[in-house]
Design an enzyme around this catalytic site. Sequence first.
Site, mmCIF file in Angstrom:
data_model
loop_
_atom_site.group_PDB
_atom_site.id
_atom_site.type_symbol
_atom_site.label_atom_id
_atom_site.label_comp_id
_atom_site.label_asym_id
_atom_site.label_seq_id
_atom_site.Cartn_x
_atom_site.Cartn_y
_atom_site.Cartn_z
ATOM 1 N N TRP A 1 3.393 8.005 -2.491
ATOM 2 C CA TRP A 1 4.835 8.051 -3.037
ATOM 3 C C TRP A 1 4.141 9.061 -4.331
ATOM 4 O O TRP A 1 5.447 9.646 -4.275
ATOM 5 C CB TRP A 1 4.883 6.602 -3.071
ATOM 6 C CG TRP A 1 6.531 7.331 -3.432
ATOM 7 C CD1 TRP A 1 8.004 5.734 -2.645
ATOM 8 C CD2 TRP A 1 7.141 6.905 -4.448
ATOM 9 N NE1 TRP A 1 8.887 6.557 -2.875
ATOM 10 C CE2 TRP A 1 8.457 6.543 -4.217
ATOM 11 C CE3 TRP A 1 6.241 6.571 -5.688
ATOM 12 C CZ2 TRP A 1 9.252 7.066 -5.713
ATOM 13 C CZ3 TRP A 1 7.779 7.348 -7.156
ATOM 14 C CH2 TRP A 1 9.249 7.400 -6.549
ATOM 15 N N GLY B 1 -0.059 5.744 -4.196
ATOM 16 C CA GLY B 1 -0.289 6.848 -4.640
ATOM 17 C C GLY B 1 0.285 7.577 -3.987
ATOM 18 O O GLY B 1 0.264 9.222 -4.572
ATOM 19 N N ASP C 1 0.823 -0.891 0.171
ATOM 20 C CA ASP C 1 0.431 -0.354 0.268
ATOM 21 C C ASP C 1 0.650 1.369 -0.195
ATOM 22 O O ASP C 1 1.897 1.526 0.515
ATOM 23 C CB ASP C 1 -0.893 0.143 1.203
ATOM 24 C CG ASP C 1 -1.797 1.104 0.999
ATOM 25 O OD1 ASP C 1 -2.302 1.768 0.065
ATOM 26 O OD2 ASP C 1 -3.115 1.423 2.306
ATOM 27 N N LEU D 1 10.939 -20.996 -4.048
ATOM 28 C CA LEU D 1 9.689 -19.538 -3.841
ATOM 29 C C LEU D 1 8.645 -19.434 -4.241
ATOM 30 O O LEU D 1 8.794 -19.663 -5.981
ATOM 31 C CB LEU D 1 10.591 -18.440 -3.456
ATOM 32 C CG LEU D 1 9.358 -17.388 -3.017
ATOM 33 C CD1 LEU D 1 9.036 -16.931 -1.177
ATOM 34 C CD2 LEU D 1 9.944 -16.062 -3.149
ATOM 35 N N ARG E 1 -5.076 -1.695 8.419
ATOM 36 C CA ARG E 1 -7.159 -2.946 7.730
ATOM 37 C C ARG E 1 -6.473 -3.917 7.571
ATOM 38 O O ARG E 1 -4.994 -4.359 6.562
ATOM 39 C CB ARG E 1 -6.753 -1.846 7.136
ATOM 40 C CG ARG E 1 -8.356 -0.100 7.300
ATOM 41 C CD ARG E 1 -8.568 0.128 6.306
ATOM 42 N NE ARG E 1 -8.122 0.464 5.400
ATOM 43 C CZ ARG E 1 -7.459 1.363 4.809
ATOM 44 N NH1 ARG E 1 -8.018 2.708 6.169
ATOM 45 N NH2 ARG E 1 -6.865 2.224 4.386
ATOM 46 N N HIS F 1 2.823 3.395 -8.846
ATOM 47 C CA HIS F 1 2.816 1.937 -9.279
ATOM 48 C C HIS F 1 3.685 1.244 -9.650
ATOM 49 O O HIS F 1 4.832 -0.024 -9.248
ATOM 50 C CB HIS F 1 1.627 1.335 -9.987
ATOM 51 C CG HIS F 1 0.559 2.012 -9.056
ATOM 52 N ND1 HIS F 1 -0.003 1.255 -7.681
ATOM 53 C CD2 HIS F 1 -0.960 2.357 -9.971
ATOM 54 C CE1 HIS F 1 -1.838 2.267 -7.273
ATOM 55 N NE2 HIS F 1 -2.000 2.639 -8.871
HETATM 56 C C1 FPP Z 1 -1.659 0.146 -3.398
HETATM 57 O O1 FPP Z 1 -1.151 1.089 -3.194
HETATM 58 C C2 FPP Z 1 -1.431 -0.542 -4.729
HETATM 59 C C3 FPP Z 1 -1.925 -1.691 -5.675
HETATM 60 C C4 FPP Z 1 -3.326 -1.561 -5.928
HETATM 61 C C5 FPP Z 1 -1.804 -1.451 -6.726
HETATM 62 C C6 FPP Z 1 0.050 -2.593 -6.329
HETATM 63 C C7 FPP Z 1 0.874 -3.142 -7.995
HETATM 64 C C8 FPP Z 1 1.902 -2.504 -7.462
HETATM 65 C C9 FPP Z 1 3.148 -2.519 -6.530
HETATM 66 C C10 FPP Z 1 2.030 -3.438 -8.858
HETATM 67 C C11 FPP Z 1 2.101 -4.293 -9.763
HETATM 68 C C12 FPP Z 1 2.946 -5.476 -8.802
HETATM 69 C C13 FPP Z 1 3.313 -7.103 -9.596
HETATM 70 C C14 FPP Z 1 2.859 -8.219 -8.460
HETATM 71 C C15 FPP Z 1 3.961 -6.832 -10.731
HETATM 72 P P1 FPP Z 1 -2.495 2.615 -3.572
HETATM 73 O O2 FPP Z 1 -2.383 2.907 -4.843
HETATM 74 O O3 FPP Z 1 -3.890 2.093 -3.190
HETATM 75 O O4 FPP Z 1 -2.079 3.688 -2.471
HETATM 76 P P2 FPP Z 1 -2.770 4.926 -1.823
HETATM 77 O O5 FPP Z 1 -3.572 3.705 -0.572
HETATM 78 O O6 FPP Z 1 -0.855 5.508 -1.864
HETATM 79 O O7 FPP Z 1 -3.456 5.637 -2.902
#
Ligand code: FPP
Length: 246
Positions: free
Chosen positions: A25, A23, A20, A131, A194, A37
Amino acid sequence: MTIDLVNKIGIPRHVAVIMDGNGRWAQKHGNERIFGHRQGVESVRSIVEGAGELGVEYLTLYAFSTENWDRPKEEVNALMALLVDAVVQEIDNLNEKNVKMLVIGNLCCFPTEVESKLTEAIQSTSKNTGLKLILGLSYSGRWDILEAVKKISLEVKIGGIEVADVDEKFFSNCLSTSGIPDPELLIRTSGEFRISNFLLWQLAYSEFYFSNILWPDFRKENLFEAIVDFQNRERRFGKTSEQIRS
Ligand code: FPP
């Protein structure tokens, strides 16, 4: 933290991660959410490597939840494209590191190209013995439980099993994680506390570790830190301290 500070006895077999903070970041760096992402893929690479080095057997990453479909269309599309790119790009690396990739979630929801690239990666790494990297994609704990309930109801209806046959072990084997041990450790980054509809059944007795680090800054050294923290906990499974110690 360096790897030599981790006790090699007591490595969790299964670590699950809620990645998490992508966004936030991106926002912190004055950029679009997708930039976060994209940077998050680097963190995935690093912790897959770290988990492999430690001998963790299963690493489950919550990459896209059922609820993530409700994000703005352009973010969903960009995430899909990123997923395909990352998976295609990583296949050789995964094979080199003997990592077997698996997916849990409702794959039918994905665009055909994403689904076929994921299937390709799953097949290409299927013989690897190191793994197991499990990606939660279009996954939610409630979806998983409901699917299991539907399977079981149908089995009872056609007379394949009796209601009395349905115990915890049976139910676990009807989930998408059938055959995979429950995670001993759940990590969530970005300072949120959460479970967000992740592995609801499977996390019943997991230890939770919350980190303030935003996912794109999370590296294997932070994973080692989480594991050392885990190793210093007493897991009682409902028993008393005295019972555990004797
Ligand atoms: C949550 O951060 C992250 C996600 C919904 C996407 C996770 C995806 C990746 C890390 C990239 C691809 C993954 C793989 C396995 C290759 P958020 O967008 O909710 O962040 P925020 O809470 O700051 O808005």
